[in-house]
Write an enzyme that holds these catalytic residues in place. Structure first.
Site, PDB file in Angstrom:
ATOM      1  N   HIS A 244      68.042  55.308  45.552  1.00 47.03           N
ATOM      2  CA  HIS A 244      68.132  54.694  44.222  1.00 47.03           C
ATOM      3  C   HIS A 244      67.091  55.289  43.286  1.00 47.03           C
ATOM      4  O   HIS A 244      65.901  55.079  43.457  1.00 47.03           O
ATOM      5  CB  HIS A 244      67.963  53.176  44.310  1.00 47.03           C
ATOM      6  CG  HIS A 244      68.285  52.467  43.033  1.00 47.03           C
ATOM      7  ND1 HIS A 244      69.551  52.453  42.493  1.00 47.03           N
ATOM      8  CD2 HIS A 244      67.512  51.763  42.164  1.00 47.03           C
ATOM      9  CE1 HIS A 244      69.551  51.765  41.367  1.00 47.03           C
ATOM     10  NE2 HIS A 244      68.320  51.345  41.128  1.00 47.03           N
TER      11      HIS A 244
ATOM     12  N   HIS B  37      66.307  56.321  38.964  1.00 43.75           N
ATOM     13  CA  HIS B  37      66.602  56.552  37.550  1.00 43.75           C
ATOM     14  C   HIS B  37      65.579  57.612  37.137  1.00 43.75           C
ATOM     15  O   HIS B  37      64.409  57.289  36.882  1.00 43.75           O
ATOM     16  CB  HIS B  37      66.413  55.287  36.715  1.00 43.75           C
ATOM     17  CG  HIS B  37      67.170  54.101  37.228  1.00 43.75           C
ATOM     18  ND1 HIS B  37      68.522  53.948  37.035  1.00 43.75           N
ATOM     19  CD2 HIS B  37      66.773  53.020  37.940  1.00 43.75           C
ATOM     20  CE1 HIS B  37      68.915  52.818  37.598  1.00 43.75           C
ATOM     21  NE2 HIS B  37      67.878  52.239  38.154  1.00 43.75           N
TER      22      HIS B  37
ATOM     23  N   ARG C 270      61.255  46.541  30.480  1.00 41.67           N
ATOM     24  CA  ARG C 270      62.531  47.155  30.102  1.00 41.67           C
ATOM     25  C   ARG C 270      62.503  47.636  28.651  1.00 41.67           C
ATOM     26  O   ARG C 270      63.105  48.668  28.330  1.00 41.67           O
ATOM     27  CB  ARG C 270      63.678  46.159  30.325  1.00 41.67           C
ATOM     28  CG  ARG C 270      65.040  46.829  30.329  1.00 41.67           C
ATOM     29  CD  ARG C 270      66.146  45.850  30.567  1.00 41.67           C
ATOM     30  NE  ARG C 270      66.341  44.962  29.422  1.00 41.67           N
ATOM     31  CZ  ARG C 270      67.464  44.276  29.200  1.00 41.67           C
ATOM     32  NH1 ARG C 270      68.475  44.353  30.050  1.00 41.67           N
ATOM     33  NH2 ARG C 270      67.583  43.496  28.144  1.00 41.67           N
TER      34      ARG C 270
ATOM     35  N   TYR D 274      73.124  55.931  33.817  1.00 38.44           N
ATOM     36  CA  TYR D 274      73.823  55.191  32.760  1.00 38.44           C
ATOM     37  C   TYR D 274      73.521  55.706  31.352  1.00 38.44           C
ATOM     38  O   TYR D 274      73.993  55.157  30.364  1.00 38.44           O
ATOM     39  CB  TYR D 274      73.528  53.683  32.854  1.00 38.44           C
ATOM     40  CG  TYR D 274      72.057  53.305  32.893  1.00 38.44           C
ATOM     41  CD1 TYR D 274      71.325  53.167  31.725  1.00 38.44           C
ATOM     42  CD2 TYR D 274      71.406  53.097  34.099  1.00 38.44           C
ATOM     43  CE1 TYR D 274      69.981  52.823  31.757  1.00 38.44           C
ATOM     44  CE2 TYR D 274      70.068  52.752  34.141  1.00 38.44           C
ATOM     45  CZ  TYR D 274      69.347  52.618  32.970  1.00 38.44           C
ATOM     46  OH  TYR D 274      68.027  52.287  33.004  1.00 38.44           O
TER      47      TYR D 274
ATOM     48  N   HIS E  49      76.624  48.642  36.803  1.00 41.55           N
ATOM     49  CA  HIS E  49      75.195  48.484  36.524  1.00 41.55           C
ATOM     50  C   HIS E  49      74.684  47.171  37.091  1.00 41.55           C
ATOM     51  O   HIS E  49      73.672  47.123  37.794  1.00 41.55           O
ATOM     52  CB  HIS E  49      74.862  48.594  35.031  1.00 41.55           C
ATOM     53  CG  HIS E  49      73.386  48.393  34.808  1.00 41.55           C
ATOM     54  ND1 HIS E  49      72.826  47.145  34.691  1.00 41.55           N
ATOM     55  CD2 HIS E  49      72.367  49.278  34.766  1.00 41.55           C
ATOM     56  CE1 HIS E  49      71.501  47.277  34.582  1.00 41.55           C
ATOM     57  NE2 HIS E  49      71.211  48.563  34.620  1.00 41.55           N
TER      58      HIS E  49
ATOM     59  N   ARG F 138      75.332  41.619  34.747  1.00 40.99           N
ATOM     60  CA  ARG F 138      74.959  41.493  33.329  1.00 40.99           C
ATOM     61  C   ARG F 138      75.772  42.453  32.475  1.00 40.99           C
ATOM     62  O   ARG F 138      76.096  42.171  31.330  1.00 40.99           O
ATOM     63  CB  ARG F 138      73.479  41.854  33.101  1.00 40.99           C
ATOM     64  CG  ARG F 138      72.475  40.976  33.760  1.00 40.99           C
ATOM     65  CD  ARG F 138      71.085  41.170  33.141  1.00 40.99           C
ATOM     66  NE  ARG F 138      70.584  42.540  33.111  1.00 40.99           N
ATOM     67  CZ  ARG F 138      69.952  43.141  34.109  1.00 40.99           C
ATOM     68  NH1 ARG F 138      69.764  42.523  35.244  1.00 40.99           N
ATOM     69  NH2 ARG F 138      69.501  44.376  33.990  1.00 40.99           N
TER      70      ARG F 138
ATOM     71  N   HIS G  89      73.315  47.080  41.026  1.00 43.35           N
ATOM     72  CA  HIS G  89      72.087  46.277  40.975  1.00 43.35           C
ATOM     73  C   HIS G  89      72.473  44.817  41.210  1.00 43.35           C
ATOM     74  O   HIS G  89      73.383  44.305  40.558  1.00 43.35           O
ATOM     75  CB  HIS G  89      71.450  46.341  39.578  1.00 43.35           C
ATOM     76  CG  HIS G  89      70.791  47.636  39.239  1.00 43.35           C
ATOM     77  ND1 HIS G  89      71.053  48.318  38.083  1.00 43.35           N
ATOM     78  CD2 HIS G  89      69.834  48.353  39.882  1.00 43.35           C
ATOM     79  CE1 HIS G  89      70.289  49.404  38.017  1.00 43.35           C
ATOM     80  NE2 HIS G  89      69.548  49.462  39.107  1.00 43.35           N
TER      81      HIS G  89
ATOM     82  N   GLU H 137      68.206  41.185  41.095  1.00 43.38           N
ATOM     83  CA  GLU H 137      66.815  41.661  41.030  1.00 43.38           C
ATOM     84  C   GLU H 137      65.942  40.572  40.404  1.00 43.38           C
ATOM     85  O   GLU H 137      64.763  40.460  40.715  1.00 43.38           O
ATOM     86  CB  GLU H 137      66.740  42.951  40.199  1.00 43.38           C
ATOM     87  CG  GLU H 137      65.332  43.528  40.099  1.00 43.38           C
ATOM     88  CD  GLU H 137      65.260  44.873  39.372  1.00 43.38           C
ATOM     89  OE1 GLU H 137      66.297  45.288  38.826  1.00 43.38           O
ATOM     90  OE2 GLU H 137      64.180  45.484  39.360  1.00 43.38           O
TER      91      GLU H 137
ATOM     92  N   HIS I 197      68.382  46.165  45.513  1.00 48.63           N
ATOM     93  CA  HIS I 197      67.412  45.067  45.420  1.00 48.63           C
ATOM     94  C   HIS I 197      67.855  43.835  46.236  1.00 48.63           C
ATOM     95  O   HIS I 197      67.299  43.567  47.276  1.00 48.63           O
ATOM     96  CB  HIS I 197      67.117  44.634  43.972  1.00 48.63           C
ATOM     97  CG  HIS I 197      66.644  45.735  43.095  1.00 48.63           C
ATOM     98  ND1 HIS I 197      65.483  46.442  43.344  1.00 48.63           N
ATOM     99  CD2 HIS I 197      67.164  46.275  41.957  1.00 48.63           C
ATOM    100  CE1 HIS I 197      65.314  47.354  42.397  1.00 48.63           C
ATOM    101  NE2 HIS I 197      66.310  47.279  41.555  1.00 48.63           N
TER     102      HIS I 197
ATOM    103  N   ASP J  78      63.569  54.133  42.796  1.00 48.46           N
ATOM    104  CA  ASP J  78      64.006  53.410  41.603  1.00 48.46           C
ATOM    105  C   ASP J  78      63.280  53.848  40.328  1.00 48.46           C
ATOM    106  O   ASP J  78      63.649  54.825  39.700  1.00 48.46           O
ATOM    107  CB  ASP J  78      63.861  51.902  41.862  1.00 48.46           C
ATOM    108  CG  ASP J  78      64.501  51.023  40.796  1.00 48.46           C
ATOM    109  OD1 ASP J  78      65.114  51.554  39.873  1.00 48.46           O
ATOM    110  OD2 ASP J  78      64.392  49.792  40.887  1.00 48.46           O
TER     111      ASP J  78
HETATM  112 ZN    ZN Z   1      67.624  50.533  39.357  1.00 49.36          ZN
END
Ligand code: ZN
Length: 452
Positions: free
Chosen positions: A69, A71, A92, A131, A215, A218, A242, A245, A279, A330
């Site tokens: 995993h 990004h 975030r 993404y 994703h 959400r 995901h 989490e 997660h 991650d």
């Molecule tokens: Zn992630």
């Protein structure tokens, strides 16, 4: 590629509780063709003279490590988000600042440097949960998969394999608020248009696989989940998501759908042996049963979960329920799969105030063969005949590892102790140096460009 031979001081072979001394490993055309322990097993069938031209690998040689995993662009945030208070959601916002600034060229430069750092850490395969699809205002690039192509090129430059997990990302909240601001570039409108774009991306090389991702609950409305799951299932590619989490995701899902995110995914056909939940930090016991009984894998990302104050997932219960465990770095607050692996055990000790939850072999399995399986590479992650010739050698003579028995490597070694890395039979790292990428210089330049 010609026949290559390595003589490992120690090698961790499949189904062995601990490493074996003096193992001759032979490979041709990127595949392991022979694995011969010399002590007790005698000389190799081809005769002792072959040992003269074997490359010596002092230390412990492991199969390739899989980072299930990633990004890649989050690497730009390392060390930049610790100045104040906050939680996952404030972090975030900082992450979105970087996301807003990337284009295919800067994405390539940053991912190439991040993947090369992974190679230095012994990671031979990465699962990129991707993404950042479109331009900053949500307009597709002339090539709608330009950002995906940048990641494929980055992995090629870094010398590691890539599973591009193309993420469907449609909404900002569980109850369907539209994407806004920096999120606009994540979205394809609906799952069918996402599928159309992903279906058009077919990189022609041996180091890339394309998989799918949801994703999170959400970002993908319930009525779109099955479209993504069906595409992954029909194509026989990995599907990642995901999951739980944050408790806030569970609360929002319960409020709208009357069930947990895991239950919602189960009801829409998302769970199964081809699926990996990332997660799963806050599951109910019923969630654990749904995940385990469906053989859904779980990718733990302990260093990110600690960095973001997410919490500690119940790793032993996940494994007992039947979910294979893999590991991911991650957010790349840390890129070190030894640290991720031992954190699975050490976090469990903190949670339960008892020791001894996972054996060294279980940690090795999570870092190698289970991670590769989660990324769709069934032929990697073991030092076994027929598998891809991925070798990761860890020094046992550093200040951290001197005097440590080879079986204890996962509790002592760090990424900085990786000395030699071979991916598909090709040397990528020798004497702790990446052969083609100046990793610190490229990281500095690429991060400078998106944070200045
Ligand atoms: Zn992630």
């Amino acid at each position: 590629m010609p026949l290559t031979r390595w003589l490992a001081e120690y090698a961790w072979l499949p189904d062995h509780a601990e490493p074996t001394a003096d193992v001759l490993i032979e490979a041709e055309d990127g595949r392991i063709t022979a694995v011969t322990p010399l002590v007790g097993g005698g000389a190799p069938a081809t005769g002792v003279e072959v040992l003269r031209d074997a490359v010596r690998l002092p230390g412990l040689t492991l199969p390739g490590l899989a980072n299930a995993h990633s990004h890649a662009f989050h690497r730009a945030l390392r060390g930049r988000t610790h100045g104040g208070r906050g939680d996952f959601w404030t972090w975030r916002d900082r992450m979105y600042d970087v996301a807003a600034r990337l284009d295919p060229d800067s994405y390539l430069a940053l991912a190439r440097a991040a993947y090369a750092e992974m190679a230095l850490a012994g990671i031979t395969c990465v699962g990129e949960f991707h993404y950042l699809h479109h331009g900053p205002d949500g307009q597709p690039y002339a090539d709608p998969n330009a950002m995906s192509a940048a990641l494929v090129e980055a992995a090629a430059h870094a010398g590691i394999r890539l599973t591009l997990l193309d993420a469907c990302y449609l909404t900002a909240t569980v109850d369907g608020a539209p994407l806004a601001g920096p999120q606009r570039r994540f979205g394809d409108g609906d799952a069918l248009r996402w599928a159309e774009r992903v279906g058009a991306f077919r990189p022609e090389n041996d180091h890339t696989r394309v998989g799918a991702a949801i994703h999170s609950v959400r970002a993908v409305p319930a009525d779109q989940l099955a479209t993504v799951a069906n595409l992954a299932d029909r194509a026989g590619v990995p599907l990642h998501v995901h999951l739980s989490e944050q408790p806030a995701e569970n609360d929002a899902c319960r409020a709208l759908h009357g069930c947990t995110p895991t239950r919602l995914l189960a009801d829409h056909g998302v769970l199964g042996p081809g699926t990996t939940a990332v997660h799963a930090t806050h599951p109910t016991s019923a969630d654990l049963a749904l995940l385990g009984e469906s053989r859904t894998g779980i990718c733990l990302c302990p260093t990110t979960e600690r960095d973001l104050a997410d919490g500690i997932g119940p790793a032993r219960q996940m494994a007992e329920a039947g979910s294979p465990l893999s590991l991911g770095s991650d957010s790349h607050a840390v890129v070190d799969l030894f640290e991720e692996a031992r954190a699975v055990e050490l976090d469990e000790r903190l949670r339960t105030r008892r020791r001894g939850h996972f054996s060294p072999v279980e940690l090795l399995t999570a870092a190698t063969v289970a991670g590769h399986a989660a990324l769709g590479w069934a032929d990697a992650g073991r030092l076994a005949v027929g598998d891809r010739a991925d070798l990761v050698t860890v020094r046992l003579d550093s200040a951290r590892t001197a005097g440590v028995p080879p079986v204890g490597a996962f509790f002592a070694a760090t990424a900085a102790d990786v000395s030699h890395v071979v991916v598909d039979g090709r040397v990528v790292v020798a004497d702790g140096r990446h052969l083609t990428v100046d990793v610190p210089a490229e990281l500095r330049a690429a991060i400078g460009e998106v944070t200045a």
